[in-house]
Design an enzyme around this catalytic site. Structure first.
Site, mmCIF file in Angstrom:
data_model
loop_
_atom_site.group_PDB
_atom_site.id
_atom_site.type_symbol
_atom_site.label_atom_id
_atom_site.label_comp_id
_atom_site.label_asym_id
_atom_site.label_seq_id
_atom_site.Cartn_x
_atom_site.Cartn_y
_atom_site.Cartn_z
ATOM 1 N N ILE A 146 2.559 2.839 3.354
ATOM 2 C CA ILE A 146 4.004 3.367 3.718
ATOM 3 C C ILE A 146 4.786 3.017 4.810
ATOM 4 C CG2 ILE A 146 4.222 5.778 4.830
ATOM 5 C CD1 ILE A 146 2.087 6.521 3.669
ATOM 6 N N GLY A 147 5.634 3.565 4.025
ATOM 7 C CA GLY A 147 7.098 2.117 4.809
ATOM 8 C C GLY A 147 7.445 3.269 6.272
ATOM 9 N N SER A 161 2.849 -2.082 3.359
ATOM 10 C CA SER A 161 3.905 -1.727 2.651
ATOM 11 C C SER A 161 5.523 -2.828 3.234
ATOM 12 C CB SER A 161 5.129 -0.779 3.052
ATOM 13 O OG SER A 161 6.400 -0.956 2.466
ATOM 14 N N GLN A 173 2.221 -4.910 -0.002
ATOM 15 C CA GLN A 173 2.664 -3.860 -1.526
ATOM 16 C C GLN A 173 3.622 -5.050 -1.688
ATOM 17 O OE1 GLN A 173 5.434 -1.468 -0.387
ATOM 18 N NE2 GLN A 173 6.322 -1.513 -2.171
ATOM 19 N N TYR A 225 8.224 -3.891 -2.972
ATOM 20 C CA TYR A 225 9.430 -3.730 -3.540
ATOM 21 C C TYR A 225 9.851 -5.129 -3.794
ATOM 22 C CZ TYR A 225 8.508 1.183 -2.073
ATOM 23 O OH TYR A 225 8.650 2.488 -2.259
ATOM 24 N N THR A 266 4.992 -2.081 -6.809
ATOM 25 C CA THR A 266 5.675 -0.500 -6.993
ATOM 26 C C THR A 266 6.707 -0.902 -7.714
ATOM 27 O OG1 THR A 266 4.840 -0.532 -4.677
ATOM 28 C CG2 THR A 266 5.957 1.258 -5.597
ATOM 29 N N LYS A 275 2.055 -0.164 -9.170
ATOM 30 C CA LYS A 275 2.022 0.588 -8.551
ATOM 31 C C LYS A 275 2.298 2.184 -9.357
ATOM 32 C CE LYS A 275 1.466 3.232 -3.911
ATOM 33 N NZ LYS A 275 3.049 3.971 -3.722
ATOM 34 N N HIS A 313 3.794 8.129 -6.238
ATOM 35 C CA HIS A 313 4.886 8.142 -4.881
ATOM 36 C C HIS A 313 5.047 9.260 -4.202
ATOM 37 C CE1 HIS A 313 7.432 4.711 -3.323
ATOM 38 N NE2 HIS A 313 7.409 5.665 -2.115
ATOM 39 N N ASP A 350 -3.514 7.829 -6.696
ATOM 40 C CA ASP A 350 -2.621 8.098 -5.325
ATOM 41 C C ASP A 350 -2.212 9.696 -5.707
ATOM 42 O OD1 ASP A 350 -0.014 7.929 -5.189
ATOM 43 O OD2 ASP A 350 -0.423 5.944 -4.380
ATOM 44 N N SER A 351 -1.299 10.633 -4.644
ATOM 45 C CA SER A 351 -0.895 11.152 -4.768
ATOM 46 C C SER A 351 -1.560 12.752 -4.459
ATOM 47 C CB SER A 351 0.353 11.695 -5.770
ATOM 48 O OG SER A 351 1.395 9.922 -5.753
ATOM 49 N N ARG A 399 -6.292 15.172 -0.348
ATOM 50 C CA ARG A 399 -6.745 15.280 1.107
ATOM 51 C C ARG A 399 -8.050 15.426 1.509
ATOM 52 N NH1 ARG A 399 -2.427 14.212 0.007
ATOM 53 N NH2 ARG A 399 -0.411 15.366 0.558
ATOM 54 N N ARG A 430 -0.202 10.365 2.516
ATOM 55 C CA ARG A 430 0.440 10.987 4.436
ATOM 56 C C ARG A 430 -0.699 11.665 5.637
ATOM 57 N NH1 ARG A 430 3.677 13.034 -0.101
ATOM 58 N NH2 ARG A 430 5.669 13.194 -0.137
HETATM 59 C C1 FNR Z 1 5.385 6.746 0.210
HETATM 60 N N1 FNR Z 1 4.934 6.212 0.038
HETATM 61 C C2 FNR Z 1 5.379 3.918 -0.904
HETATM 62 N N2 FNR Z 1 4.198 3.672 -1.615
HETATM 63 C C3 FNR Z 1 5.030 2.253 -1.790
HETATM 64 O O1 FNR Z 1 5.115 1.410 -2.768
HETATM 65 N N3 FNR Z 1 5.675 1.270 -0.643
HETATM 66 C C4 FNR Z 1 6.394 2.121 0.216
HETATM 67 O O2 FNR Z 1 6.746 1.808 1.760
HETATM 68 C C5 FNR Z 1 5.743 3.494 0.880
HETATM 69 N N4 FNR Z 1 6.737 4.229 1.568
HETATM 70 C C6 FNR Z 1 6.069 5.988 1.494
HETATM 71 C C7 FNR Z 1 6.590 6.431 2.646
HETATM 72 C C8 FNR Z 1 6.127 8.118 3.222
HETATM 73 C C9 FNR Z 1 6.658 8.796 3.920
HETATM 74 C C10 FNR Z 1 5.517 8.232 2.286
HETATM 75 C C11 FNR Z 1 5.024 9.606 2.172
HETATM 76 C C12 FNR Z 1 4.563 7.781 0.686
HETATM 77 C C13 FNR Z 1 4.436 6.724 -1.110
HETATM 78 C C14 FNR Z 1 2.925 5.977 -0.959
HETATM 79 O O3 FNR Z 1 2.261 4.895 -0.660
HETATM 80 C C15 FNR Z 1 1.693 6.772 -1.396
HETATM 81 O O4 FNR Z 1 2.235 6.940 -3.027
HETATM 82 C C16 FNR Z 1 2.231 8.954 -1.635
HETATM 83 O O5 FNR Z 1 1.799 8.100 -0.307
HETATM 84 C C17 FNR Z 1 1.328 9.410 -1.934
HETATM 85 O O6 FNR Z 1 1.042 10.881 -1.556
HETATM 86 P P1 FNR Z 1 0.059 11.714 -0.969
HETATM 87 O O7 FNR Z 1 -1.040 11.302 -1.255
HETATM 88 O O8 FNR Z 1 0.584 11.001 0.432
HETATM 89 O O9 FNR Z 1 1.588 12.791 -0.872
#
Ligand code: FNR
Length: 395
Positions: A100-101, A128, A150, A152, A178, A260, A284, A315-316, A319, A339
């Site tokens: 998560i960035g 990230s 991860q 980008y 990703t 991913k 995502h 993922d995604s 909870r 999250r």
């Molecule tokens: C992400 N996700 C994400 N994925 C990734 O590969 N690099 C990143 O920088 C980010 N940044 C990011 C920021 C925020 C605020 C969110 C919510 C998500 C996606 C993350 O890795 C993952 O796939 C999701 O968060 C999964 O969904 P839930 O379970 O968090 O709803």
């Protein structure tokens, strides 16, 4: 494996005898609500928001809710082992921290706090590319903790190779590429507040600390952040990449590489054909394609295509612990939490993440036991049933 998380329930109840209570909400909906109240409106929009109508986020949850667990009795579950094997390593549980960035928008320590928390609980964190703290500083915070990086995938081979080399050098054990964010999706919440933290110099720590990135700038970022941000916009991604371009990444490292954002079985097969070592079924968190297939719905076909020996993570929408059990039952090797740990970070920094992760693992351990399993090896398709058609899906 005797992991510290197994005693968390006892620890909480015993704490009650001396008036101690958990510092942050244990109920996930309450944790979520409190965290969003505590964020700035812009940060809330960024973390909570999804692409378009938000359909995909709802679909992700609905896909988990469409399965029911069928517990089994009298199976001697006194000793449990949640561990998994991945890339010749044993991890204590089928749970990783999703990349998560730009975590500084919810807590100044961001990824540093998360790295310390993950290491303490024993779960791998995936850092990230778009982090608020650099690969090296997060590695230091993570210490002996397991960490993956991860990527980008930049529109610049030298920078791509530099990121990968830095991650390897700093002890990251796998590379997650990703694929679903070659363009930033249409995200109404962020658009409405015209908010993209990267343009303000947040979440680009890995770029401005990179020697090859800096070499391409006219002035140092410390002197001219706008120039650095403009360069970031140019190199962030390349929507023209194709499967054959993966050869460059493959040639850059011997680390295991996971893709991913895979949702179609044919893409999973292509990952195998192009020498990748795993895939992460992800949309995502519903932030990229509005109306996308839910990840739990995509998972079985992906697993069937690549077979049991090829690691498939998902993922995604994960909870609660039952979600991890359902994902494993449908063939996932592990789940990524996203999250929810950010909500813990928002409310309590490192301590907030630790509580969230310990609670998740304690609940998972109990769920495993109470469904009649000593280890994940007996969790399979017969562990779950689809929700009867037409029945209301309340949890
Ligand atoms: C992400 N996700 C994400 N994925 C990734 O590969 N690099 C990143 O920088 C980010 N940044 C990011 C920021 C925020 C605020 C969110 C919510 C998500 C996606 C993350 O890795 C993952 O796939 C999701 O968060 C999964 O969904 P839930 O379970 O968090 O709803």
């Amino acid at each position: 494996m005797d992991a510290p998380f197994m005693n968390y329930q006892n620890e909480i109840y015993l704490g009650g005898l001396s008036q101690q209570r958990p510092s942050f909400p244990l109920s996930i909906p309450e944790l979520e609500a409190r965290a969003y109240e505590a964020m700035t409106p812009e940060a809330r929009g960024y973390v909570e928001g999804g692409a378009g109508s938000g359909y995909t986020m709802r679909a992700n949850r609905d896909a988990f809710d469409r399965w029911r667990i069928v517990p089994r009795m009298l199976n001697d579950v006194a000793e449990r082992d949640l561990s998994i094997e991945l890339f010749d390593r044993t991890y204590p549980a089928p749970v990783l921290l999703a990349p998560i960035g730009v975590q500084s928008i919810v807590h100044p320590e961001g990824e540093l706090a998360v790295a310390r928390a993950a290491a303490q609980v024993g779960l791998p964190m995936i850092l990230s590319t778009a982090a608020s703290h650099s690969i090296e500083n997060v590695a230091e915070a993570s210490g002996s903790g397991a960490r993956w990086f991860q990527l980008y995938w930049p529109n610049d081979e030298t920078l791509t190779r530099s990121f990968i080399a830095r991650a390897e050098e700093a002890g990251y054990e796998a590379l997650v590429v990703t694929l679903d964010t070659s363009l930033l999706a249409w995200r109404p919440a962020d658009l409405q507040s015209a908010y993209l933290p990267f343009l303000m110099g947040q979440g680009i720590a890995n770029y401005i600390t990179d020697p090859t990135f800096r070499a391409a700038l006219e002035k140092d970022p410390e002197e001219d952040m706008t120039g650095a941000v403009m360069r970031w916009v140019q190199v962030f991604s390349n929507p023209a990449y194709t499967w054959d371009d993966l050869a460059m990444i493959r040639s850059a490292t011997d680390l295991p590489i996971l893709l991913k954002g895979v949702l179609h079985p044919d893409d999973a097969r292509k990952a195998v054909e192009h020498g990748m070592n795993g895939v992460i079924v992800s949309n995502h968190g519903g932030r990229q394609v509005d109306g996308s297939i839910a990840t739990l719905d995509a998972l079985p076909a992906v697993v069937a295509e690549v077979g049991d020996d090829f690691p498939v993570l998902v993922d995604s929408g994960v909870r609660t612990a039952s979600d991890a059990l359902k994902a494993v039952a449908l063939g996932a090797r592990a789940v990524l939490l996203g999250r929810p740990y950010i909500w813990g970070l928002t409310l309590g920094g490192e301590a907030g993440v630790i509580q969230m992760l310990r609670a998740y693992l304690a609940e998972l351990d109990l769920t495993l036991a109470l469904t009649g399993n000593r280890s994940l090896s007996t969790v399979g398709r017969e562990t779950i049933q689809p929700r009867p058609a037409g029945e209301i899906g309340a949890r």
